[in-house]
Each structure stands twice: as C-alpha cells, then as structure tokens.
Design a protein around this motif. Sequence first.
Motif, PDB file in Angstrom:
ATOM      1  N   SER A  40       0.862  -1.167   0.000  1.00 50.28           N
ATOM      2  CA  SER A  40       0.000   0.000   0.000  1.00 50.28           C
ATOM      3  C   SER A  40       0.906   1.226   0.000  1.00 50.28           C
ATOM      4  CB  SER A  40      -0.942  -0.023   1.208  1.00 50.28           C
ATOM      5  OG  SER A  40      -1.878   1.030   1.131  1.00 50.28           O
ATOM      6  N   THR A  41       0.368   2.367   0.380  1.00 48.77           N
ATOM      7  CA  THR A  41       1.148   3.596   0.412  1.00 48.77           C
ATOM      8  C   THR A  41       0.476   4.547   1.387  1.00 48.77           C
ATOM      9  OG1 THR A  41       2.043   5.386  -0.960  1.00 48.77           O
ATOM     10  CG2 THR A  41      -0.121   4.552  -1.549  1.00 48.77           C
ATOM     11  N   ILE A  42       1.049   5.721   1.577  1.00 48.16           N
ATOM     12  CA  ILE A  42       0.428   6.688   2.478  1.00 48.16           C
ATOM     13  C   ILE A  42       0.291   8.019   1.757  1.00 48.16           C
ATOM     14  CG2 ILE A  42       2.622   7.267   3.617  1.00 48.16           C
ATOM     15  CD1 ILE A  42       0.829   7.538   6.238  1.00 48.16           C
ATOM     16  N   ASN A  43      -0.945   8.513   1.732  1.00 47.47           N
ATOM     17  CA  ASN A  43      -1.296   9.785   1.126  1.00 47.47           C
ATOM     18  C   ASN A  43      -1.760  10.739   2.215  1.00 47.47           C
ATOM     19  OD1 ASN A  43      -1.399   8.950  -1.942  1.00 47.47           O
ATOM     20  ND2 ASN A  43      -2.532   7.370  -0.860  1.00 47.47           N
ATOM     21  N   TYR A  44      -1.974  11.993   1.846  1.00 41.87           N
ATOM     22  CA  TYR A  44      -2.464  12.991   2.799  1.00 41.87           C
ATOM     23  C   TYR A  44      -3.768  12.511   3.448  1.00 41.87           C
ATOM     24  CZ  TYR A  44      -3.430  17.674   4.659  1.00 41.87           C
ATOM     25  OH  TYR A  44      -3.665  18.741   5.486  1.00 41.87           O
ATOM     26  N   LYS A  45      -4.651  11.948   2.643  1.00 43.26           N
ATOM     27  CA  LYS A  45      -5.938  11.474   3.169  1.00 43.26           C
ATOM     28  C   LYS A  45      -5.739  10.329   4.162  1.00 43.26           C
ATOM     29  CE  LYS A  45      -9.407  11.545   0.308  1.00 43.26           C
ATOM     30  NZ  LYS A  45     -10.333  11.189  -0.792  1.00 43.26           N
ATOM     31  N   ASP A  46      -4.737   9.467   3.921  1.00 38.70           N
ATOM     32  CA  ASP A  46      -4.436   8.395   4.874  1.00 38.70           C
ATOM     33  C   ASP A  46      -3.942   8.978   6.195  1.00 38.70           C
ATOM     34  OD1 ASP A  46      -4.980   6.233   3.050  1.00 38.70           O
ATOM     35  OD2 ASP A  46      -3.087   6.713   2.067  1.00 38.70           O
ATOM     36  N   GLY A  47      -3.145  10.058   6.105  1.00 38.07           N
ATOM     37  CA  GLY A  47      -2.691  10.727   7.320  1.00 38.07           C
ATOM     38  C   GLY A  47      -3.857  11.245   8.131  1.00 38.07           C
ATOM     39  N   LEU A  48      -4.858  11.822   7.450  1.00 37.06           N
ATOM     40  CA  LEU A  48      -6.059  12.293   8.139  1.00 37.06           C
ATOM     41  C   LEU A  48      -6.800  11.131   8.793  1.00 37.06           C
ATOM     42  CD1 LEU A  48      -7.445  14.830   5.494  1.00 37.06           C
ATOM     43  CD2 LEU A  48      -6.382  15.395   7.692  1.00 37.06           C
ATOM     44  N   ALA A  49      -6.911  10.008   8.080  1.00 40.45           N
ATOM     45  CA  ALA A  49      -7.628   8.853   8.618  1.00 40.45           C
ATOM     46  C   ALA A  49      -6.925   8.286   9.852  1.00 40.45           C
ATOM     47  CB  ALA A  49      -7.763   7.775   7.547  1.00 40.45           C
ATOM     48  N   LEU A  50      -5.613   8.166   9.782  1.00 40.01           N
ATOM     49  CA  LEU A  50      -4.865   7.590  10.905  1.00 40.01           C
ATOM     50  C   LEU A  50      -4.914   8.449  12.155  1.00 40.01           C
ATOM     51  CD1 LEU A  50      -1.799   6.287   8.897  1.00 40.01           C
ATOM     52  CD2 LEU A  50      -3.309   4.858  10.286  1.00 40.01           C
ATOM     53  N   THR A  51      -5.141   9.753  11.968  1.00 37.10           N
ATOM     54  CA  THR A  51      -5.217  10.666  13.117  1.00 37.10           C
ATOM     55  C   THR A  51      -6.654  11.029  13.466  1.00 37.10           C
ATOM     56  OG1 THR A  51      -4.901  12.556  11.612  1.00 37.10           O
ATOM     57  CG2 THR A  51      -2.938  11.647  12.682  1.00 37.10           C
ATOM     58  N   GLY A  52      -7.624  10.384  12.795  1.00 41.06           N
ATOM     59  CA  GLY A  52      -9.026  10.622  13.114  1.00 41.06           C
ATOM     60  C   GLY A  52      -9.569  11.947  12.643  1.00 41.06           C
ATOM     61  N   ARG A  53      -8.896  12.567  11.661  1.00 41.94           N
ATOM     62  CA  ARG A  53      -9.301  13.895  11.202  1.00 41.94           C
ATOM     63  C   ARG A  53      -9.949  13.879   9.823  1.00 41.94           C
ATOM     64  NH1 ARG A  53      -3.669  16.871  11.895  1.00 41.94           N
ATOM     65  NH2 ARG A  53      -4.755  18.485  10.703  1.00 41.94           N
ATOM     66  N   LEU A  54     -10.262  12.692   9.303  1.00 41.88           N
ATOM     67  CA  LEU A  54     -10.848  12.592   7.980  1.00 41.88           C
ATOM     68  C   LEU A  54     -12.362  12.773   8.064  1.00 41.88           C
ATOM     69  CD1 LEU A  54     -10.313  11.970   4.959  1.00 41.88           C
ATOM     70  CD2 LEU A  54     -10.772   9.561   5.493  1.00 41.88           C
ATOM     71  N   PRO A  55     -12.929  13.808   7.444  1.00 42.83           N
ATOM     72  CA  PRO A  55     -14.381  14.027   7.513  1.00 42.83           C
ATOM     73  C   PRO A  55     -15.155  12.851   6.920  1.00 42.83           C
ATOM     74  CG  PRO A  55     -13.264  15.968   6.652  1.00 42.83           C
ATOM     75  CD  PRO A  55     -12.244  14.874   6.694  1.00 42.83           C
ATOM     76  N   GLY A  56     -16.235  12.463   7.582  1.00 45.73           N
ATOM     77  CA  GLY A  56     -17.103  11.408   7.078  1.00 45.73           C
ATOM     78  C   GLY A  56     -16.567  10.004   7.249  1.00 45.73           C
ATOM     79  N   MET A  57     -15.454   9.837   7.938  1.00 45.99           N
ATOM     80  CA  MET A  57     -14.847   8.516   8.120  1.00 45.99           C
ATOM     81  C   MET A  57     -15.707   7.659   9.049  1.00 45.99           C
ATOM     82  SD  MET A  57     -11.078   7.869   9.694  1.00 45.99           S
ATOM     83  CE  MET A  57     -10.434   6.216  10.012  1.00 45.99           C
ATOM     84  N   ARG A  58     -15.951   6.418   8.653  1.00 51.57           N
ATOM     85  CA  ARG A  58     -16.702   5.511   9.518  1.00 51.57           C
ATOM     86  C   ARG A  58     -15.726   4.726  10.376  1.00 51.57           C
ATOM     87  NH1 ARG A  58     -19.773   0.765   6.562  1.00 51.57           N
ATOM     88  NH2 ARG A  58     -19.727   0.001   8.705  1.00 51.57           N
ATOM     89  N   LEU A  59     -16.088   4.467  11.604  1.00 51.24           N
ATOM     90  CA  LEU A  59     -15.227   3.761  12.550  1.00 51.24           C
ATOM     91  C   LEU A  59     -15.968   2.572  13.144  1.00 51.24           C
ATOM     92  CD1 LEU A  59     -13.670   6.832  14.415  1.00 51.24           C
ATOM     93  CD2 LEU A  59     -12.554   5.388  12.723  1.00 51.24           C
ATOM     94  N   PRO A  60     -15.265   1.488  13.451  1.00 52.10           N
ATOM     95  CA  PRO A  60     -13.843   1.233  13.191  1.00 52.10           C
ATOM     96  C   PRO A  60     -13.598   1.003  11.690  1.00 52.10           C
ATOM     97  CG  PRO A  60     -14.859  -0.728  14.086  1.00 52.10           C
ATOM     98  CD  PRO A  60     -15.912   0.345  14.135  1.00 52.10           C
TER      99      PRO A  60
END
Length: 326
Positions: A40-60
């Motif tokens: 895989s890889t890491i993009n800006y959006k992945d950084g947001l997801a890993l830090t819980g800052r991605l809007p609209g992200m479903r958890l877990p």
Amino acid sequence: MSDFKALIVSRTEGGVSPSWSTMSEADLMDGDVTVAVSHSTINYKDGLALTGRLPGMRLPLIPGIDFAGTVIQSTHPGFAEGDDVILNGWGCGERHHGGYAERARVKGDWLIKRPAAFSAAQAMAIGTAGYTAMLAILALEAHAITPDKGPVLVTGAAGGVGSVAIALLAKLGHHVIAATGRLNESDYLKQLGAAEILDRAELAKPARPLGKERWAGAIDVAGSTTLANVLSMTQYAGAVAATGLAQGLDLPASVAPFILRGITLAGIDSVMAPKAKRIEAWERLASDLDKDMLAAVSETRPLTDAPAIAPEILAGHVRGRIVLEI
C-alpha cells in the motif's frame, strides 16, 4: 489463510487510535473480489484517517486508500484468481475497509489490472498521488497545453502529486516551474526535471484579479490563496488542474482570468473517476514515467511505520512517495 493482520482505527476514550488487530475474512465488508494485499502507500488522506481527522470517516475502519495485490477469490466476471490488481480510491480507507491489511474485499468494478510494466511496489510508489498527477496532465492536454505553449507550474512540488507530475511533465518536454515552501529540496526537484524553482511565498499573498502572465498551465494541490494566485497569472487560453486542498477549501479569486483571458479551471477527482479514465491514466504512466525517476521519488517502509508517518505527511514533511510493505 482465514485470519490476517490489519491496522484498524477505532474510537477510544481520548478520541481515535490506530491499533493492530487479528481479523477473519468474515470481518471484511461486502464485495465480489478478495485480494491478498502485498503493498500500500500513504497519502495525505491516509494521514487524516490515521489521526481521526478525515471528515465522514466511519469507525472502526482499516485505512489505506490504495493497495496492490493478487486476487485470491472472485465472483466478478472481470477478475480471476491470480490476477494482479490495483485499487485507488472508491471510498476505501474512508467508508470501506482499505489497504492497511493482509486482505481486502472490494467490488471488482473498483479494481484495475496492474500494468505489466510495474511491480506491485512500483504501482504503490505511484499510488493515488501519481495517478492523480497523470489525470491532471491528461486534463491539461485536453485543453491543448503542449510544451510549445509555455511553462507549466506545479505547486506542492516536493510532495507526492508534485514529484510525479514534475517527472512526467519534464519527460514530455515541458518547461516545469516547481513551487515549494521547502527550498532546501531544490536539488531534488531539479533532479526530477524542474527547470525553475519558485518560493511558494510568492503565491501566498492575496491574489490580484489579474497578474503578469507567467505560465500556460498549472497543476495545483493547495487551493485557497495559492490557487487564486495561480489563476491570476495563467496566460491567455491556459488551463489549471486543481487536485487538492492542502492550503484550504476556499478560493478567494476573481472571475477576471476566466472572462478576460479565457482560461480553464479543471477539477481533478481521483476517487470516483470512471474505469476507462483510470485505465487510460495507468497506461500513460506505464509509457511516460521513467522508472529510474520513480525510484528516486520513493522509499519503502513497513506498514508498522504508518501511524508514525501520518503526522509527518500532514505537516508537509514527507518528500515524494512512501511505499508500505504489508
């Protein structure tokens, strides 16, 4: 293997936190193709997801908007066991489990077959960032931005989209102006093919309705004031491809460049782009991207490093592309 390891982001008492989990294939979401993920890889959006800052992200959720791997089970007519495949976007790593795991189950319509020109690791060195850069170049070409028309500006030049865009544009014969806030990366950008380096501070001031015409086309990852300045300095009949919002969602610009210079602002969406456009972009990457240059813009890290990389990419400290080995 029915059980597999995954990096999953869950809600915790203090907010959200990524952690390692053992999951079974029964824990995967709906889809008609199951893939053994190798990279895989890491993009800006992945950084947001890993830090819980991605809007609209479903958890877990398992993050990872990109992955490369091999089909191990399929009921989709376009894919069979053993096919090497790539996924970019489609909500994976946002609303659907993504690539930060040894297994992924997705809709076959979201996948494309990996071009034979690339290994799985090389495909992820390109990833959504490089694929987005190619979509942006296709948009410029659709508006007749050819090397003879004048320079092309790339903002966020040392990042993932910017690095690949510079390498591609230079190989295609364009005079590339690289805008960056990391002037210490000038040698790196020139190695990729940049002919000029522009301090991004020049694009940070409030934009005038029209500025001096400086470039025929541009690829912008910043939005906000940067994009407003880029538009104001695009020459007559030029085109700008907008790919990101690293500086902000706003656009404090004037209509003057559009109605007085006839320029085009082309929006680039990599997440929901139709399959035919994806295949076109990847075919062009296979023919136009120098693989030696691809090695120069990427490094390989284990998936276990992803949580530590997340704040670095959000702060703009990551150069080029990072490949994650699963």
